[in-house]
Scaffold this active site. Structure first.
Site, PDB file in Angstrom:
ATOM      1  CG  ASN A   1      -7.672   4.250   4.136  1.00 53.39           C
ATOM      2  OD1 ASN A   1      -7.793   3.926   2.965  1.00 53.39           O
ATOM      3  ND2 ASN A   1      -7.378   5.490   4.502  1.00 53.39           N
TER       4      ASN A   1
ATOM      5  N   GLY B   1      -3.284   2.204   4.713  1.00 51.87           N
ATOM      6  CA  GLY B   1      -3.206   3.617   5.065  1.00 51.87           C
ATOM      7  C   GLY B   1      -3.961   3.992   6.313  1.00 51.87           C
ATOM      8  CD  GLN B   2      -7.986   1.409  10.293  1.00 52.62           C
ATOM      9  OE1 GLN B   2      -7.936   0.296   9.758  1.00 52.62           O
ATOM     10  NE2 GLN B   2      -8.849   1.708  11.245  1.00 52.62           N
TER      11      GLN B   2
ATOM     12  CG  HIS C   1     -11.822   6.641  10.086  1.00 49.37           C
ATOM     13  ND1 HIS C   1     -11.035   5.810  10.838  1.00 49.37           N
ATOM     14  CD2 HIS C   1     -11.008   7.138   9.114  1.00 49.37           C
ATOM     15  CE1 HIS C   1      -9.796   5.798  10.348  1.00 49.37           C
ATOM     16  NE2 HIS C   1      -9.760   6.596   9.293  1.00 49.37           N
TER      17      HIS C   1
ATOM     18  CG  HIS D   1     -11.227   9.058   4.877  1.00 44.39           C
ATOM     19  ND1 HIS D   1     -10.371  10.035   5.340  1.00 44.39           N
ATOM     20  CD2 HIS D   1     -10.758   7.883   5.355  1.00 44.39           C
ATOM     21  CE1 HIS D   1      -9.411   9.465   6.067  1.00 44.39           C
ATOM     22  NE2 HIS D   1      -9.623   8.161   6.087  1.00 44.39           N
TER      23      HIS D   1
HETATM   24  P1  DGP Z   1      -6.867   6.990   8.199  1.00 45.76           P
HETATM   25  O1  DGP Z   1      -5.516   7.289   7.631  1.00 45.76           O
HETATM   26  O2  DGP Z   1      -7.802   6.362   7.181  1.00 45.76           O
HETATM   27  O3  DGP Z   1      -6.799   6.218   9.498  1.00 45.76           O
HETATM   28  O4  DGP Z   1      -7.504   8.399   8.510  1.00 45.76           O
HETATM   29  C1  DGP Z   1      -7.356   9.054   9.737  1.00 45.76           C
HETATM   30  C2  DGP Z   1      -7.705  10.499   9.525  1.00 45.76           C
HETATM   31  O5  DGP Z   1      -7.961  11.080  10.787  1.00 45.76           O
HETATM   32  C3  DGP Z   1      -6.616  11.328   8.873  1.00 45.76           C
HETATM   33  O6  DGP Z   1      -7.091  11.825   7.616  1.00 45.76           O
HETATM   34  C4  DGP Z   1      -6.361  12.474   9.832  1.00 45.76           C
HETATM   35  C5  DGP Z   1      -7.554  12.417  10.756  1.00 45.76           C
HETATM   36  N1  DGP Z   1      -7.278  12.795  12.110  1.00 45.76           N
HETATM   37  C6  DGP Z   1      -6.304  12.302  12.918  1.00 45.76           C
HETATM   38  N2  DGP Z   1      -6.340  12.874  14.132  1.00 45.76           N
HETATM   39  C7  DGP Z   1      -7.383  13.752  14.096  1.00 45.76           C
HETATM   40  C8  DGP Z   1      -7.932  14.646  15.068  1.00 45.76           C
HETATM   41  O7  DGP Z   1      -7.492  14.760  16.211  1.00 45.76           O
HETATM   42  N3  DGP Z   1      -9.001  15.395  14.657  1.00 45.76           N
HETATM   43  C9  DGP Z   1      -9.534  15.293  13.400  1.00 45.76           C
HETATM   44  N4  DGP Z   1     -10.580  16.085  13.109  1.00 45.76           N
HETATM   45  N5  DGP Z   1      -9.048  14.453  12.478  1.00 45.76           N
HETATM   46  C10 DGP Z   1      -7.978  13.699  12.819  1.00 45.76           C
END
Ligand code: DGP
Length: 115
Positions: free
Chosen positions: A88, A94-95, A101, A103
């Site tokens: 994203n 949706g970011q 990163h 997914h």
């Molecule tokens: P996006 O929406 O593409 O920016 O995805 C961010 C993702 O990061 C979301 O699926 C939840 C994950 N996420 C957010 N905070 C943390 C965290 O503290 N630890 C982990 N393992 N994942 C996290």
């Protein structure tokens, strides 16, 4: 994103908050998403804090390829034969965490197109 550009993923990279890491090398780490959308939901992040794909440059070509190869590696490591990779870029896409990163999502049938 914090004013200094730091994010929760920066804190994970520095070991300031824990994560369930499944892979790591000199360029990136992979760990389990804390809000999994499928039985397998991993995130592959570069150690370099690129905020989003839209800010990547030609200088990142090798790194971006590496992230995708690591995504495939950790997907196979999880026993997946099919999976989805998602990046994203931008809030409207949706970011929510502004540290680039990838997914890796799998372990169940995935609908297309996404919402
Ligand atoms: P996006 O929406 O593409 O920016 O995805 C961010 C993702 O990061 C979301 O699926 C939840 C994950 N996420 C957010 N905070 C943390 C965290 O503290 N630890 C982990 N393992 N994942 C996290």
């Amino acid at each position: 994103m914090a004013p200094d550009g730091d994010t929760v993923f920066g804190k994970i990279l520095r070991g300031e908050i824990p994560c369930d890491q499944v892979y790591g090398d000199d360029q990136c780490i992979a760990f389990r998403d804390v809000q999994p959308q499928a039985p397998v939901h991993l995130l592959v992040i570069p150690r370099e804090p690129i905020a989003q794909l839209a800010e990547a440059t030609d200088a990142h070509q090798s790194l971006l390829g590496h992230l995708l190869l690591v995504a495939a590696r950790v997907a196979r490591q999880e026993g997946l034969q099919s999976w989805r990779t998602v990046i994203n870029s931008g809030a409207e896409a949706g970011q929510t965490v502004f540290h680039l990163h990838v997914h890796v999502i799998g372990g169940r049938p995935l609908a297309w197109p996404p919402g």
